[in-house]
Design a protein around this motif. Sequence first.
Motif, PDB file in Angstrom:
ATOM      1  N   VAL A   1       1.206  -0.923   0.199  1.00  0.00           N
ATOM      2  CA  VAL A   1       0.177  -0.168   0.119  1.00  0.00           C
ATOM      3  C   VAL A   1       1.094   1.041   0.137  1.00  0.00           C
ATOM      4  O   VAL A   1       0.454   2.845  -0.235  1.00  0.00           O
ATOM      5  CB  VAL A   1      -0.516   0.020   1.026  1.00  0.00           C
ATOM      6  CG1 VAL A   1      -2.327  -0.953   0.994  1.00  0.00           C
ATOM      7  CG2 VAL A   1       0.134   0.085   2.423  1.00  0.00           C
TER       8      VAL A   1
ATOM      9  N   GLY B   1      -4.760  10.910   1.640  1.00  0.00           N
ATOM     10  CA  GLY B   1      -5.422  11.453   2.360  1.00  0.00           C
ATOM     11  C   GLY B   1      -6.140  12.670   1.988  1.00  0.00           C
ATOM     12  O   GLY B   1      -7.018  12.766   2.909  1.00  0.00           O
TER      13      GLY B   1
ATOM     14  N   SER C   1      -6.799  -0.615  -1.224  1.00  0.00           N
ATOM     15  CA  SER C   1      -6.198  -0.720  -0.225  1.00  0.00           C
ATOM     16  C   SER C   1      -6.916  -1.220   0.713  1.00  0.00           C
ATOM     17  O   SER C   1      -8.210  -1.487   0.505  1.00  0.00           O
ATOM     18  CB  SER C   1      -6.481   0.449   0.476  1.00  0.00           C
ATOM     19  OG  SER C   1      -6.756  -0.082   1.767  1.00  0.00           O
ATOM     20  N   PRO C   2      -6.832  -2.686   1.043  1.00  0.00           N
ATOM     21  CA  PRO C   2      -7.192  -3.201   1.893  1.00  0.00           C
ATOM     22  C   PRO C   2      -7.494  -2.814   3.743  1.00  0.00           C
ATOM     23  O   PRO C   2      -8.327  -3.212   3.833  1.00  0.00           O
ATOM     24  CB  PRO C   2      -6.070  -4.964   2.522  1.00  0.00           C
ATOM     25  CG  PRO C   2      -5.389  -4.183   2.412  1.00  0.00           C
ATOM     26  CD  PRO C   2      -5.302  -3.523   0.989  1.00  0.00           C
ATOM     27  N   GLY C   3      -7.346  -2.084   4.350  1.00  0.00           N
ATOM     28  CA  GLY C   3      -7.745  -0.972   4.893  1.00  0.00           C
ATOM     29  C   GLY C   3      -8.789  -0.766   5.277  1.00  0.00           C
ATOM     30  O   GLY C   3      -9.058  -0.564   6.201  1.00  0.00           O
TER      31      GLY C   3
ATOM     32  N   ARG D   1     -11.188  -1.965   3.692  1.00  0.00           N
ATOM     33  CA  ARG D   1     -12.242  -3.374   3.639  1.00  0.00           C
ATOM     34  C   ARG D   1     -13.672  -3.346   2.851  1.00  0.00           C
ATOM     35  O   ARG D   1     -15.145  -3.510   3.114  1.00  0.00           O
ATOM     36  CB  ARG D   1     -12.430  -3.613   5.477  1.00  0.00           C
ATOM     37  CG  ARG D   1     -12.026  -3.487   5.901  1.00  0.00           C
ATOM     38  CD  ARG D   1     -10.727  -4.571   5.814  1.00  0.00           C
ATOM     39  NE  ARG D   1     -11.055  -6.085   5.868  1.00  0.00           N
ATOM     40  CZ  ARG D   1     -11.293  -6.898   5.131  1.00  0.00           C
ATOM     41  NH1 ARG D   1     -10.837  -6.371   3.855  1.00  0.00           N
ATOM     42  NH2 ARG D   1     -11.831  -7.907   4.990  1.00  0.00           N
TER      43      ARG D   1
ATOM     44  N   ILE E   1      -8.586  13.028   9.897  1.00  0.00           N
ATOM     45  CA  ILE E   1      -8.386  11.438   9.287  1.00  0.00           C
ATOM     46  C   ILE E   1      -7.631  11.894   8.182  1.00  0.00           C
ATOM     47  O   ILE E   1      -6.555  10.384   7.435  1.00  0.00           O
ATOM     48  CB  ILE E   1     -10.300  11.278   8.977  1.00  0.00           C
ATOM     49  CG1 ILE E   1     -11.094  11.216  10.392  1.00  0.00           C
ATOM     50  CG2 ILE E   1     -10.409   9.901   7.762  1.00  0.00           C
ATOM     51  CD1 ILE E   1     -12.000  10.105   9.704  1.00  0.00           C
TER      52      ILE E   1
ATOM     53  N   VAL F   1      -4.423   9.157   6.860  1.00  0.00           N
ATOM     54  CA  VAL F   1      -3.685   8.334   5.829  1.00  0.00           C
ATOM     55  C   VAL F   1      -2.401   9.031   5.132  1.00  0.00           C
ATOM     56  O   VAL F   1      -1.808   8.497   4.936  1.00  0.00           O
ATOM     57  CB  VAL F   1      -4.857   8.805   4.881  1.00  0.00           C
ATOM     58  CG1 VAL F   1      -4.537   8.032   3.387  1.00  0.00           C
ATOM     59  CG2 VAL F   1      -6.603   8.155   5.059  1.00  0.00           C
TER      60      VAL F   1
ATOM     61  N   THR G   1      -3.642   3.307   7.960  1.00  0.00           N
ATOM     62  CA  THR G   1      -4.445   3.295   8.327  1.00  0.00           C
ATOM     63  C   THR G   1      -4.553   2.152   6.837  1.00  0.00           C
ATOM     64  O   THR G   1      -6.628   2.410   6.645  1.00  0.00           O
ATOM     65  CB  THR G   1      -4.686   4.117   8.210  1.00  0.00           C
ATOM     66  OG1 THR G   1      -4.200   4.911   7.483  1.00  0.00           O
ATOM     67  CG2 THR G   1      -4.600   4.865   9.472  1.00  0.00           C
ATOM     68  N   LEU G   2      -4.017   2.096   5.928  1.00  0.00           N
ATOM     69  CA  LEU G   2      -4.568   1.324   4.779  1.00  0.00           C
ATOM     70  C   LEU G   2      -4.294  -0.204   4.034  1.00  0.00           C
ATOM     71  O   LEU G   2      -4.780  -1.129   3.823  1.00  0.00           O
ATOM     72  CB  LEU G   2      -3.851   2.590   3.553  1.00  0.00           C
ATOM     73  CG  LEU G   2      -4.137   3.712   2.933  1.00  0.00           C
ATOM     74  CD1 LEU G   2      -4.244   4.027   2.048  1.00  0.00           C
ATOM     75  CD2 LEU G   2      -6.111   3.627   3.150  1.00  0.00           C
ATOM     76  N   GLN G   3      -3.603  -0.825   5.417  1.00  0.00           N
ATOM     77  CA  GLN G   3      -3.110  -2.078   5.339  1.00  0.00           C
ATOM     78  C   GLN G   3      -3.981  -2.976   6.545  1.00  0.00           C
ATOM     79  O   GLN G   3      -5.313  -2.741   6.465  1.00  0.00           O
ATOM     80  CB  GLN G   3      -1.740  -1.917   6.324  1.00  0.00           C
ATOM     81  CG  GLN G   3      -0.703  -3.423   5.938  1.00  0.00           C
ATOM     82  CD  GLN G   3      -0.993  -3.848   3.766  1.00  0.00           C
ATOM     83  OE1 GLN G   3      -1.970  -4.904   3.744  1.00  0.00           O
ATOM     84  NE2 GLN G   3      -0.380  -3.670   3.647  1.00  0.00           N
TER      85      GLN G   3
ATOM     86  N   PRO H   1     -12.007  -2.592   9.049  1.00  0.00           N
ATOM     87  CA  PRO H   1     -11.561  -2.152   8.599  1.00  0.00           C
ATOM     88  C   PRO H   1     -10.294  -0.728   9.713  1.00  0.00           C
ATOM     89  O   PRO H   1     -10.546  -0.932  10.972  1.00  0.00           O
ATOM     90  CB  PRO H   1     -12.553  -0.905   8.533  1.00  0.00           C
ATOM     91  CG  PRO H   1     -13.623  -1.635   8.200  1.00  0.00           C
ATOM     92  CD  PRO H   1     -13.972  -2.375   9.647  1.00  0.00           C
ATOM     93  N   SER H   2      -9.204  -0.782   8.413  1.00  0.00           N
ATOM     94  CA  SER H   2      -7.981   0.269   9.075  1.00  0.00           C
ATOM     95  C   SER H   2      -7.882   1.411   9.882  1.00  0.00           C
ATOM     96  O   SER H   2      -8.670   1.243  11.318  1.00  0.00           O
ATOM     97  CB  SER H   2      -6.929  -0.128   8.571  1.00  0.00           C
ATOM     98  OG  SER H   2      -6.720  -2.238   9.710  1.00  0.00           O
ATOM     99  N   LEU H   3      -8.541   1.720   9.109  1.00  0.00           N
ATOM    100  CA  LEU H   3      -8.409   3.531   8.289  1.00  0.00           C
ATOM    101  C   LEU H   3      -9.825   3.993   9.415  1.00  0.00           C
ATOM    102  O   LEU H   3      -9.581   4.879  10.490  1.00  0.00           O
ATOM    103  CB  LEU H   3      -8.852   3.783   7.073  1.00  0.00           C
ATOM    104  CG  LEU H   3      -9.293   5.180   7.136  1.00  0.00           C
ATOM    105  CD1 LEU H   3      -8.306   6.193   7.471  1.00  0.00           C
ATOM    106  CD2 LEU H   3      -9.987   6.020   5.676  1.00  0.00           C
ATOM    107  N   THR H   4     -11.063   3.180   9.868  1.00  0.00           N
ATOM    108  CA  THR H   4     -12.031   3.823  10.913  1.00  0.00           C
ATOM    109  C   THR H   4     -11.861   3.774  12.520  1.00  0.00           C
ATOM    110  O   THR H   4     -11.861   4.026  12.832  1.00  0.00           O
ATOM    111  CB  THR H   4     -13.056   2.836  10.532  1.00  0.00           C
ATOM    112  OG1 THR H   4     -13.564   1.689  10.453  1.00  0.00           O
ATOM    113  CG2 THR H   4     -13.677   2.994   8.917  1.00  0.00           C
TER     114      THR H   4
END
Lengths: 458, 458
Positions: free
Chosen positions: A49, A58, A253-255, A257, B61, B65, B72-74, B283-286
């Motif tokens: 990523v 971002g 991006s997998p993060g 979801r 946020i 990123v 956060t995107l992984q 989800p990582s980002l959230t």
Amino acid sequence: MTPRHPRLDPLADRYAARTHGMKTSEIRALFSVVSRPEVVSLAGGMPAVTALPLDAVGSMIGDLVSGMGAQTLQYGSGQGDPRLRERICDVMALEGITDANPSEVVVTVGSQQGLDLVTRVFCDPGDVILAEGPSYVGALGVFQAAEARVRHVPMDDDGLIPEALEQALLECRANGDRVKFLYTVPNYHNPAGVTLSEPRRRAIIDLADRYDLLIIEDNPYGLLGFDHEPLPALRARDSRRVIYLGSFSKTFSPGLRVGWVLAPLAVREKLVLATEAQVLCPPSLTQYAVARYLDTQPWREQIKLFTELYRERRDATLESLDALMPAGTTWTRPDGGFYVWLKLPHGLDSKLMQPRAVNAHVAYVPGIGFYADGNGREYMRLSYCYPEPDQIREGVRRLARVIEAELDLHRTFDKVDTGQFRAVEHGGSGGGQPFGPQVPDVEPFVGPANSDRFEDRR
Amino acid sequence: MTPRHPRLDPLADRYAARTHGMKTSEIRALFSVVSRPEVVSLAGGMPAVTALPLDAVGSMIGDLVSGMGAQTLQYGSGQGDPRLRERICDVMALEGITDANPSEVVVTVGSQQGLDLVTRVFCDPGDVILAEGPSYVGALGVFQAAEARVRHVPMDDDGLIPEALEQALLECRANGDRVKFLYTVPNYHNPAGVTLSEPRRRAIIDLADRYDLLIIEDNPYGLLGFDHEPLPALRARDSRRVIYLGSFSKTFSPGLRVGWVLAPLAVREKLVLATEAQVLCPPSLTQYAVARYLDTQPWREQIKLFTELYRERRDATLESLDALMPAGTTWTRPDGGFYVWLKLPHGLDSKLMQPRAVNAHVAYVPGIGFYADGNGREYMRLSYCYPEPDQIREGVRRLARVIEAELDLHRTFDKVDTGQFRAVEHGGSGGGQPFGPQVPDVEPFVGPANSDRFEDRR
């Protein structure tokens, strides 16, 4: 009714039947090891990523929240954001699916949830699911949680073997098994690394039609091909019997979801009810982020960039394997995706070898994790998606040493008739002949062809 | 085997047993109507997210990123981000849970997924779940998808009635039912709007101990009290028999879909395996967004701000109801949360009345959606969380007119003996007496007490 031994689980007798079969996957079990810096991990399947334009992404996401907080921070529809579902149809068109309608798309929390929903909608305990041998470990976890029985179908360098599929269908029919669907990963298979050939796609769609077989096509890697344009998806050939699973985990991006299911309207209806019961709705922010990314960022060029990067790592992997692996070791030669599927010399066991590999600071995923029937001990999955080429070369070097040491050990104890290596290899080198459970003393055999090239180069 | 009628579902005979029971919830069914601008919606339960500092949250946020994209995107851990799990323990401490360890917390895709996971881990088809009558519609959807049987337990202005719970436990024991757990929303109940009193909390924990009953405490609204500090959670009193569900949907943002489960380690282990099979990881980002929000933003003050805003809307609702509702109509008086539970005059049916209400441009959720047993026709849920006070007043005015019109209609056709209204009301006005299924001709009766105050004010 206080338990006598408070350290035991006082609820042990309360769990649902499905709970008893749950176990940690081979991959999850490795996580602590893999995270140690001195270990070269060829185990995880984490996308690169950091190759994304993080600043642009971002500020894009920041603007989405500042400017559209009323939508991006609020509940959304259970089926998923309509705008994103439209863009998903554009993405699927790249693999020949030109008749998809946004109303047939359900956005999911990664395609993992898509597979879980499809399985919950179709499978009762005891139902049979046909799946490649080996299969994606995360799918086996879903099927186990649904108390479904998995019947593996052999594959080779050209993917799932149609003759073996038909044989499996006939056997299931004879046994009176309720076969609910075939689960298949046609492109750059996880873990096998192989791709279903064009003629076999036609043959499998033909079988689905003749046997009224439902197909779950799981395609997270389809756009990550190194050498050619993507082959048309199975769903592009049959919209009635193929339910298609897609994901942005490998292309973006997998993060976040964000994945999806494309299904006939009647099925889509059930999937929406199932996902509403499971999560109410997918996260709004991550859906808006993907839709905005597809609208405003050069995502096709980004996929090319990812592909170049993975191709380099694939090359580093195959070159090191060719140069360093002892005779009797064979592996697949993926032309896309993340994975090489490696077969150890006769008599070696990747699970037993694992602690010695970790001592030598290299990690892989033992093959047994990818079979529901205990097969796969002589196989391992090598992922080249995450480490840099130099790390990959060092990792393969370490792995080769570990295998050599295992072989010496076995020779010493006379467990291995080295004279038989090539015979065994050549036995499999034709590719295409059916292997697998129906011939008990021959395991599903993936990717022997390279052993010839391997010999040539010697 | 092409179906003769292509418009019918060719897969109709393939679905799992659980799929046949799935149906759209009363709330989802209203979505299209609710979104029309001329309609005042007292139906949805959408938080007032625009009261958040959107610019600050947006740049927060965005920075996550740009600066931490590699995380956060992984992919992340199935159990959830460790830092977030620590902060979640701080949040739970506000409701008296001071012994929670981050290792006992599982982050979920909203607390909806938490409830789904707990239900999958514990419930086989046919198992019995005890739940308040009425209950959260989303929970009934989960229980139905698990093919569990719901046994409603009556409640009144003080919440779930312990005597009724004990009676239900004894009846289930007599029937040989496998009761897996009690599902309860103790604070500012959805849809009833009532809160479990302190003595009843003690009584219910005592019952759980005596009957070895597992309790699922669902607490999304606990920090949204108008008049007093939160009462200690059930989990604060019993860490062994209470599994706690929490959510950031009402205190921060529902669009991020971040909730959690707090469970004993043995259960937590099963929940992690179940969530890995369902979504791999949240989800990582959230998750990073919530953790960073709790670390850097004045979240306690923000909750106060939300509470003030909801209190105003609650007041507008109750004042309008007091001023405008015809005699014989009763409702609960929530001191927190989002909902008022209204009972129509004897003989009226909220489901049958719904089309006329929508014609009058006001929407509510009919009570039957909150019962698994077909009860609740004379009830409706009014949500005051989303509309502005003026809209609320206009909505209640329209609703009152619709109810008056229904009453006239019924009087005309002599369906209603108006002389019986007060008798019926007073019959229930004591509160605390058990009502419900075990007395077939009396429905679970929520919130009659206000009818006295109502009379007083006249």
